[in-house]
Design a protein around this motif. Structure first.
Motif, PDB file in Angstrom:
ATOM      1  N   SER A   1       0.871  -1.093  -0.093  1.00  0.00           N
ATOM      2  CA  SER A   1      -0.008  -0.066  -0.066  1.00  0.00           C
ATOM      3  C   SER A   1       0.829   1.331  -0.137  1.00  0.00           C
ATOM      4  O   SER A   1       0.496   2.340   0.242  1.00  0.00           O
ATOM      5  CB  SER A   1      -0.885  -0.106   0.982  1.00  0.00           C
ATOM      6  OG  SER A   1      -0.502  -0.054   2.372  1.00  0.00           O
TER       7      SER A   1
ATOM      8  N   ARG B   1      -2.267  -4.128   1.201  1.00  0.00           N
ATOM      9  CA  ARG B   1      -3.678  -3.983   0.947  1.00  0.00           C
ATOM     10  C   ARG B   1      -4.270  -5.481   0.405  1.00  0.00           C
ATOM     11  O   ARG B   1      -3.605  -6.016  -0.526  1.00  0.00           O
ATOM     12  CB  ARG B   1      -3.884  -2.700  -0.211  1.00  0.00           C
ATOM     13  CG  ARG B   1      -5.496  -2.652  -0.559  1.00  0.00           C
ATOM     14  CD  ARG B   1      -5.661  -1.498  -1.507  1.00  0.00           C
ATOM     15  NE  ARG B   1      -4.846  -0.421  -1.209  1.00  0.00           N
ATOM     16  CZ  ARG B   1      -4.258   0.117  -2.331  1.00  0.00           C
ATOM     17  NH1 ARG B   1      -4.117  -0.248  -3.516  1.00  0.00           N
ATOM     18  NH2 ARG B   1      -3.442   1.176  -1.837  1.00  0.00           N
TER      19      ARG B   1
ATOM     20  N   GLU C   1      -6.675  -2.306   4.097  1.00  0.00           N
ATOM     21  CA  GLU C   1      -5.270  -1.963   4.107  1.00  0.00           C
ATOM     22  C   GLU C   1      -4.758  -2.308   5.557  1.00  0.00           C
ATOM     23  O   GLU C   1      -5.495  -1.884   6.666  1.00  0.00           O
ATOM     24  CB  GLU C   1      -5.119  -0.536   3.845  1.00  0.00           C
ATOM     25  CG  GLU C   1      -5.376  -0.021   2.305  1.00  0.00           C
ATOM     26  CD  GLU C   1      -5.162   1.359   2.400  1.00  0.00           C
ATOM     27  OE1 GLU C   1      -3.853   1.871   2.743  1.00  0.00           O
ATOM     28  OE2 GLU C   1      -5.907   1.820   1.258  1.00  0.00           O
TER      29      GLU C   1
END
Length: 105
Positions: A63, A72, A82
């Motif tokens: 992420s 994520r 996330e």
């Protein structure tokens, strides 16, 4: 274009749009593709991917640009979770249980 090439082409476009910050309308305009056709292909891929989650694979995506902040979990183009580094696995299990119970068939 063969059937396999056509499917691959549309899968690529659907994935690109989902990962972009563009609306479907803007994405289709930029790519010069028919918006209704895009929706039909996206719906086809979503209907193929619906079903029991048991045994399915989830895409794990970093992420952040440097990959240090966590991951994520992209469940489908409209749903992702996330996680920061050092996340609590028990909390993740609870979140997945709630999402699975309320969103997935």
């Amino acid at each position: 274009m063969t059937k396999e090439e056509r499917v691959s082409y549309w899968q690529k476009l659907v994935k690109e749009q989902a990962q972009s910050s563009l609306s479907v309308t803007d994405f289709c305009r930029d790519q010069k593709i028919n918006r209704q056709r895009f929706y039909l292909w996206r719906q086809r891929f979503q209907s193929q991917s619906t079903g029991p989650v048991t045994g399915a694979f989830l895409e794990l995506v970093s992420s952040s640009k440097n990959g240090e902040s966590g991951i994520r979990l992209r469940i489908d183009p409209a749903l992702s979770i996330e996680l920061d580094c050092g996340f609590d696995p028990a909390t993740l299990r609870q979140v997945i249980s709630v999402v699975k119970g309320s969103c997935l068939p």
